[in-house]
Scaffold this active site. Sequence first.
Site, PDB file in Angstrom:
ATOM      1  CB  CYS A 190      -1.329   1.776  -8.505  1.00  0.00           C
ATOM      2  SG  CYS A 190       0.134   0.805  -8.112  1.00  0.00           S
ATOM      3  CG  PHE A 204      -1.950  -1.111   1.199  1.00  0.00           C
ATOM      4  CD1 PHE A 204      -3.053  -1.045   0.355  1.00  0.00           C
ATOM      5  CD2 PHE A 204      -1.808  -2.228   2.014  1.00  0.00           C
ATOM      6  CE1 PHE A 204      -3.998  -2.075   0.327  1.00  0.00           C
ATOM      7  CE2 PHE A 204      -2.749  -3.253   1.995  1.00  0.00           C
ATOM      8  CZ  PHE A 204      -3.846  -3.179   1.145  1.00  0.00           C
TER       9      PHE A 204
END
Length: 457
Positions: A274, A160
Site C-alpha cells: 500500500c 485500514f
Amino acid sequence: MFSKRIACIGAGYVGGPTMAVIAMKCPQYKVNVVDISEARIRAWQTENLPIYEPGLLDVVKAARGRNLFFSIDIRAAIRESEIIFVSVNTPTKTFGEGAGKAADLQYWEKVAREILHESTSAKIVIEKSTLPVKTAQTMENILNANGKKVPFEVISNPEFLAEGTAVKDLLEPDRVLIGSRETPTGLKARQEVVDIYANWVPLERILTSNVWSAELSKLVANAFLAQRISSINSISALCEKTDASVLEVSRAVGMDSRIGSRFLNASVGFGGSCFKKDILNLVYICEYYGLEEPARYWESVLRMNEYQESRFVRKMIREMFNTIVGKRIALFGFAFKADTSDTRESPAIYIARKLMEEKACVAITDPKALENARIDLAGCEENLDLVEDPYEAARGAHGIAVMTEWALYRSLDWEKIYKSMEKPAFLFDGRNLLDHERLFEIGFNVYPLGKSPLKHF
Ligand code: UDX
Ligand code: UDX
C-alpha cells in the site's frame, strides 16, 4: 432466511479477512466471496488459507458453510446480492499515461461492467480497494450508463487493516469510514453500510463523509504513516554520524503526546502493497491538478525510503571489506513485516538483488515467506539458498542482515550461530530487533540502525 446478501469480488488480503469478520459477526447475512482465481478460492475452502493472518482461520471456520461461502461464480454472486464489495487489486500502472504512478484500474472497470451486465435489481457497490480520488464517479458513470434503469449507489469504504493484525484491526477498528453521495438515495445506501458495521463497531467509531473525502482519507492516512517512517529513517542516517541513538531520539520525540510514539521505528525501509502505491497515487493526483509542490513533497517520502534501502546495502558492502564476491550472506526475514507471508515491496527483495549483483551467495530464511521469496527472486537461483532453518542459513556465512522483525529471531541461540559463521562475523540489524550489546560480547561486529556500530577492530 438471510436478511441481507453481501458479495465481495476479490478474495485477497483485504476482501478475505474483511468478509470473514463480517460473516462471523453477522450470522443473519449471507456473505459470498468470489474471485477469478480458482486456486485462491479453493484454498479459502481448506485449512490452508491462501494468506497467513494470526487468528484468521478461527474466524473463517466460525462462519464457513454457515453464512460465509467462497466461489468462482462471480455472476451468480452479483445477481443474488444487494450489497457488493469490490476488493480487486489496483496495482500501479506499468504502461502508458501515468505509468509508474497512476493506479491501473482495468480490473476495477471490468468488475463494474460485470456488475452492470448481471444486475437486474438495485445494488449498493462498495469500493474497498484503495483507489484514486474520484474513482467512484467513474464507477457511477459506467453503472448508470445503462438502459436497464437498475439503480446503483457507489459507496467508498476504505480498508485500514494492517497485515499481521488484520483480524484485530477488523474486530476493533480505530474507525470505519463510509463515504457516499449526499443525495437521499446516497444517504440511504450509506446507512445500509453503517448498519453492517454497527453489528460490532461502536457507532462513535463509524465515520461518514462525502465520497471524495473517504477516498482521499485512505491515501492520506497511508501517506502520513509512511512519512513518519521516512522522517525517522532520515534521522537514523544522521544518528549514525553523530553518536546519537535513533532509539533514544524516537523515544524522546514520541513521548510528546502531540507526536505520539507509533510508526517511529527506524527500519531498512517500509514495504507492503500500500504505502508506495498510495503515495504514487497521491503524487499523480497532485500533478494532475497542477499542484507541483505538494507532489514533490510527497514524492520525497518515497525517495527517502529508497535512500534508506540503498544506504543499508552500501554499508554492508563497505564494512565487509568492500567486497562480498563469493561470500555467503544470510538474510533473516523476507516478509515486508513480521507475522505475514506477504513480500510485496519488501525491502528484502531489493537488498537480496543488490547483494547478488555484487556476486554474494544469499541465504534467505523466513518462517512464512519462503514461497513468495522464491517467486520474487525467480531467475536468480544460482546465487540463492532458501532455507527454513535460521541456523542452517547462517552456517558458513560472513554476515547476517535482519530484514524482518520476527520475534523468534530474538530467542535464537546466537552463540551457536556465531560459532558456525566465518570470522570476523558481521551482523546488520535492519530492524533494531536484537540485543546488540550481547551480540557484541559473543563476538559479532554489530551494526544497528541509527546507532554507532559495535566493532572489534
Ligand atoms: C486490494 C487492492 O490491491 C488494494 O488496492 C487495496 O488497498 C486493498 O485491496 P489485496 O486484497 O491485498 O489489496 O489484493 P490481492 O491480495 O491481490 O487480492 C485481489 C484479488 O482480486 C485477487 O485474489 C484476484 O484474483 C482478484 N481479482 C482480480 C478478481 O477476482 N477479479 C479481477 O478482475 C481481478
Ligand atoms: C498499511 C496501513 O498501516 C494500513 O492501515 C493500510 O490499510 C494498509 O497499509 P500494512 O502495509 O499492512 O498496512 O503494514 P504497516 O504495519 O503499516 O507497515 C508498513 C511497512 O512499514 C512495513 O514494512 C513495516 O515494517 C514498516 N514500518 C512500520 C517501519 O519501518 N517502521 C514503523 O515504525 C512501522
